[in-house]
Scaffold this active site. Structure first.
Site, PDB file in Angstrom:
ATOM      1  N   ASN A   6       1.584   8.059  -0.575  1.00 25.17           N
ATOM      2  CA  ASN A   6       0.686   8.641   0.434  1.00 25.17           C
ATOM      3  C   ASN A   6       1.250   7.843   2.084  1.00 25.17           C
ATOM      4  O   ASN A   6       0.552   6.716   2.180  1.00 25.17           O
ATOM      5  CB  ASN A   6      -0.841   8.392   0.328  1.00 25.17           C
ATOM      6  CG  ASN A   6      -1.569   8.782   1.232  1.00 25.17           C
ATOM      7  OD1 ASN A   6      -1.181   9.420   2.424  1.00 25.17           O
ATOM      8  ND2 ASN A   6      -2.780   8.642   1.211  1.00 25.17           N
ATOM      9  N   LYS A   8       0.348   8.539   4.654  1.00 22.86           N
ATOM     10  CA  LYS A   8      -0.633   8.743   5.970  1.00 22.86           C
ATOM     11  C   LYS A   8      -0.015   8.907   7.050  1.00 22.86           C
ATOM     12  O   LYS A   8       0.782   9.617   7.131  1.00 22.86           O
ATOM     13  CB  LYS A   8      -1.465   7.255   5.950  1.00 22.86           C
ATOM     14  CG  LYS A   8      -1.933   6.647   4.438  1.00 22.86           C
ATOM     15  CD  LYS A   8      -3.186   5.614   4.462  1.00 22.86           C
ATOM     16  CE  LYS A   8      -3.560   5.312   2.886  1.00 22.86           C
ATOM     17  NZ  LYS A   8      -4.673   4.416   2.931  1.00 22.86           N
ATOM     18  N   HIS A  85      -9.524  12.532   0.461  1.00 26.63           N
ATOM     19  CA  HIS A  85      -9.136  11.219   0.458  1.00 26.63           C
ATOM     20  C   HIS A  85     -10.307  10.457   1.335  1.00 26.63           C
ATOM     21  O   HIS A  85     -10.980  10.973   2.275  1.00 26.63           O
ATOM     22  CB  HIS A  85      -7.856  10.878   1.229  1.00 26.63           C
ATOM     23  CG  HIS A  85      -7.406   9.348   1.276  1.00 26.63           C
ATOM     24  ND1 HIS A  85      -7.971   8.423   2.184  1.00 26.63           N
ATOM     25  CD2 HIS A  85      -6.452   8.908   0.609  1.00 26.63           C
ATOM     26  CE1 HIS A  85      -7.481   7.319   1.764  1.00 26.63           C
ATOM     27  NE2 HIS A  85      -6.517   7.300   0.982  1.00 26.63           N
ATOM     28  N   GLU A 157      -9.628   5.761  -6.437  1.00 27.02           N
ATOM     29  CA  GLU A 157      -9.583   4.731  -5.490  1.00 27.02           C
ATOM     30  C   GLU A 157     -10.960   4.346  -4.957  1.00 27.02           C
ATOM     31  O   GLU A 157     -11.638   4.835  -4.082  1.00 27.02           O
ATOM     32  CB  GLU A 157      -8.842   5.631  -4.216  1.00 27.02           C
ATOM     33  CG  GLU A 157      -7.577   6.245  -4.494  1.00 27.02           C
ATOM     34  CD  GLU A 157      -6.775   6.341  -3.392  1.00 27.02           C
ATOM     35  OE1 GLU A 157      -5.481   5.906  -3.509  1.00 27.02           O
ATOM     36  OE2 GLU A 157      -7.050   6.820  -2.277  1.00 27.02           O
ATOM     37  N   SER A 194      -4.513  -0.542  -3.080  1.00 27.97           N
ATOM     38  CA  SER A 194      -3.956  -1.930  -3.005  1.00 27.97           C
ATOM     39  C   SER A 194      -3.052  -2.091  -4.188  1.00 27.97           C
ATOM     40  O   SER A 194      -2.832  -3.341  -4.485  1.00 27.97           O
ATOM     41  CB  SER A 194      -4.827  -3.209  -2.806  1.00 27.97           C
ATOM     42  OG  SER A 194      -5.501  -3.117  -1.805  1.00 27.97           O
ATOM     43  N   GLY A 215      -0.561   3.662  -1.005  1.00 28.12           N
ATOM     44  CA  GLY A 215      -0.602   4.042   0.544  1.00 28.12           C
ATOM     45  C   GLY A 215       0.535   3.075   1.166  1.00 28.12           C
ATOM     46  O   GLY A 215       1.374   3.138   1.289  1.00 28.12           O
ATOM     47  N   GLY A 216       0.061   1.771   1.457  1.00 28.13           N
ATOM     48  CA  GLY A 216       0.661   0.610   1.927  1.00 28.13           C
ATOM     49  C   GLY A 216       2.222   0.379   1.453  1.00 28.13           C
ATOM     50  O   GLY A 216       3.328   0.419   2.004  1.00 28.13           O
TER      51      GLY A 216
HETATM   52  P1  PGA Z   1      -3.294   1.397  -0.125  1.00 29.88           P
HETATM   53  O1  PGA Z   1      -3.745   2.764  -0.121  1.00 29.88           O
HETATM   54  O2  PGA Z   1      -2.306   1.367  -1.283  1.00 29.88           O
HETATM   55  O3  PGA Z   1      -2.638   1.084   0.891  1.00 29.88           O
HETATM   56  O4  PGA Z   1      -4.309   0.492  -0.590  1.00 29.88           O
HETATM   57  C1  PGA Z   1      -4.039   3.715  -1.097  1.00 29.88           C
HETATM   58  C2  PGA Z   1      -4.521   4.922  -0.560  1.00 29.88           C
HETATM   59  O5  PGA Z   1      -5.422   5.035   0.431  1.00 29.88           O
HETATM   60  O6  PGA Z   1      -4.398   6.089  -1.083  1.00 29.88           O
END
Ligand code: PGA
Length: 233
Positions: A6, A8, A85, A157, A194, A215-216
């Site tokens: 993702n 974003k 989301h 999530e 995370s 995400g990150g």
């Molecule tokens: P994250 O985000 O891995 O940066 O925590 C996950 C997401 O929001 O899908």
């Protein structure tokens, strides 16, 4: 394993070009689903990487300024689409009702929805995890056939885990996954929040996890490579 990326609201046109060059160098067994922004989704298709969107309109094509319909996504080869989301639920005030409409539009076009569910920190502290998940899952799936339910992918999530570096314990994840399976025994369930190359060794001990929504980490191909390596070995 399914690994959904993702992006974003990140990566300019130029940055995305460089990103893809790094991404395609990663060799792995997992099914990679790349979910870039709409603009980047339209810019190129990459061999061996499945394409997903981050959002879809709850309406069909037509006079809905600024929206992108499921049939348009289909025409750009999107096979998957993230829906519900927590960032959209919070910032765009997306309701369970609207999410249900989006899921139906996606299935009409043969696109597999990746439905995000999860509780806030406060809801967990007040023992409301199951109630929140039940509401999010039942409202999103109420009009689906059994076949559609089995195709639907769930991404659990926990909101308190997204972007914070904090992850639930394996016991907490297992309890939630078992609960989700009571409603959707045949759906694939991803963990998101995370997940990274440092905690994957712990997360991968949870046998119920079918994959991850990142995400990150999705933005760091070098670390992603380490993550996939650890996940698969
Ligand atoms: P994250 O985000 O891995 O940066 O925590 C996950 C997401 O929001 O899908």
């Amino acid at each position: 394993m399914i690994v959904a990326l993702n992006n974003k609201s990140n990566l300019t046109k130029e940055e995305y070009k460089n990103y893809i060059e790094d991404l395609i160098k990663i060799e792995c067994q997992s099914k990679i689903i790349l979910c870039p922004t709409f603009l980047n989704l339209g810019s190129m298709t990459v061999k061996d990487i499945h394409l997903g969107a981050q959002n879809v309109s709850s309406t069909a094509s037509g006079a809905y300024t600024g929206e992108v319909s499921a049939s348009q996504l289909k025409s750009y080869n999107a096979e998957y689409c993230i829906v519900g989301h927590s960032e959209r639920r919070e910032y765009q005030k997306e309701s369970n009702e609207e999410i249900s409409l989006k899921i139906n539009k996606l299935f009409t076009e043969g696109i597999i929805p990746i439905l995000c569910v999860g509780e806030t920190k406060e809801q967990r502290e007040n023992n409301q995890v199951e109630a929140v998940l039940k509401e999010e899952i039942l409202s999103a799936t109420k009009t689906l056939s059994n076949e559609e339910k089995s195709k639907l992918i769930i991404a659990y999530e926990p909101i308190w885990s997204i972007g914070t570096g904090i992850i639930p314990t394996n016991i907490e994840i297992t309890a939630v996954f078992k609960y989700i399976k009571e409603f959707l025994p045949d759906s694939k369930i991803l963990y998101g929040g995370s997940a990274n190359e440092k905690n994957v060794d712990i997360l991968k001990e949870v046998s119920l996890i079918d994959g991850y929504l990142l995400g990150g980490l999705s933005l760091k191909p070098q670390d992603l490579k380490i993550f996939l390596n650890k996940l698969e070995n």
